[in-house]
Design an enzyme around this catalytic site. Structure first.
Site, mmCIF file in Angstrom:
data_model
loop_
_atom_site.group_PDB
_atom_site.id
_atom_site.type_symbol
_atom_site.label_atom_id
_atom_site.label_comp_id
_atom_site.label_asym_id
_atom_site.label_seq_id
_atom_site.Cartn_x
_atom_site.Cartn_y
_atom_site.Cartn_z
ATOM 1 N N LYS A 142 0.854 -1.191 0.000
ATOM 2 C CA LYS A 142 0.000 0.000 0.000
ATOM 3 C C LYS A 142 0.889 1.240 0.000
ATOM 4 O O LYS A 142 1.736 1.408 0.894
ATOM 5 C CB LYS A 142 -0.879 -0.041 1.259
ATOM 6 C CG LYS A 142 -2.182 0.701 1.174
ATOM 7 C CD LYS A 142 -3.012 0.403 2.424
ATOM 8 C CE LYS A 142 -4.321 1.106 2.427
ATOM 9 N NZ LYS A 142 -4.999 0.986 3.734
HETATM 10 O O1 G3P Z 1 -7.817 1.978 5.474
HETATM 11 C C1 G3P Z 1 -8.114 3.261 5.054
HETATM 12 C C2 G3P Z 1 -9.481 3.774 5.347
HETATM 13 O O2 G3P Z 1 -10.412 2.770 5.162
HETATM 14 C C3 G3P Z 1 -9.607 4.533 6.632
HETATM 15 O O3 G3P Z 1 -10.932 4.692 7.061
HETATM 16 O O4 G3P Z 1 -12.608 5.352 8.736
HETATM 17 O O5 G3P Z 1 -10.197 5.963 9.094
HETATM 18 O O6 G3P Z 1 -11.533 7.099 7.350
HETATM 19 P P1 G3P Z 1 -11.331 5.842 8.115
#
Ligand code: G3P
Length: 217
Positions: free
Chosen positions: A87
């Site tokens: 990633k």
């Molecule tokens: O893994 C990246 C993403 O899914 C993060 O999600 O909820 O922290 O915005 P969030």
């Protein structure tokens, strides 16, 4: 549509895997820290453990932000397990590193994507997955699902094979809406996935079936 779970929590990964619908896992440095996984060796071991639980792709994020650092770290991560997808952040050196790895057949997930232009660059650089963060766009009064639609249109126009991985999914309706738009993958918390199961009429109907069965016996 592929279902990834967005967590570094092993119990939740096991629970989603046991349901039989899990296609992979995404993690990020914040999710690792949330589980108290710190230090290179512990992080590496944690990725190995996740790979042993699931059958599909496991995204492992680099910490480096320069090209050479991303290559070094990405190569180490990719060597851990064939399930690992490296990633990379959606910055200039991330795009360069994406192209480098794509040419070598290493799977790449371009993360922190917030615009159609960024997604287009990721596709041109040969990313396997592009991760638009829909919840974080919604958080700042911008249409996260709209971004998924725009990227779908662009990728379909040119036949890009890069898969749209809807990330930062926060709830069950995000999953339904992403499925309607045609996102290839969604990654979200277990709660959002479990929400798909729920319907009160299912519970009421099942209780009635069992009650009637008892009466008949
Ligand atoms: O893994 C990246 C993403 O899914 C993060 O999600 O909820 O922290 O915005 P969030």
């Amino acid at each position: 549509m592929k279902f990834f779970i967005d967590t570094a929590n092993l119990d939740q990964i096991r629970e989603a895997q046991a349901l039989g619908i899990l296609d992979g896992v995404t993690t990020n440095p914040s999710l690792m820290a949330k589980e108290g996984i710190t230090g290179r060796d512990n992080i590496i071991n944690h990725y190995r453990e996740i790979c042993s639980i699931v059958d599909g792709d496991v995204s492992a994020e680099v910490i480096a932000t320069d090209f050479e650092g991303m290559i070094k770290e990405g190569e180490e991560l990719a060597a851990l397990d064939p399930q690992i997808v490296v990633k990379l952040p959606m910055i200039g050196d991330g795009v360069k590193a994406c192209k480098y790895f794509a040419d070598k057949g290493v799977k790449i997930n371009m993360t922190l994507v917030f615009s159609p232009g960024q997604a287009l660059l990721a596709a041109k650089a040969g990313a396997t997955y592009v991760s638009p963060f829909i919840g974080r766009l919604d958080d700042v009064s911008t249409d996260g699902l709209g971004l998924i639609s725009e990227i779908r249109l662009i990728f379909d126009n040119y036949g890009y094979e890069t898969e749209i991985l809807a990330a930062s999914v926060r709830h069950t309706m995000h999953i339904i809406d992403c499925a309607k738009i045609g996102a290839d993958v969604m990654t979200g918390p277990l709660s959002a996935i479990s929400g798909l199961l729920k319907h009160p009429l299912t519970d009421i109907g099942l209780a009635k079936f069992l009650e009637d069965h008892k009466k008949g016996n």
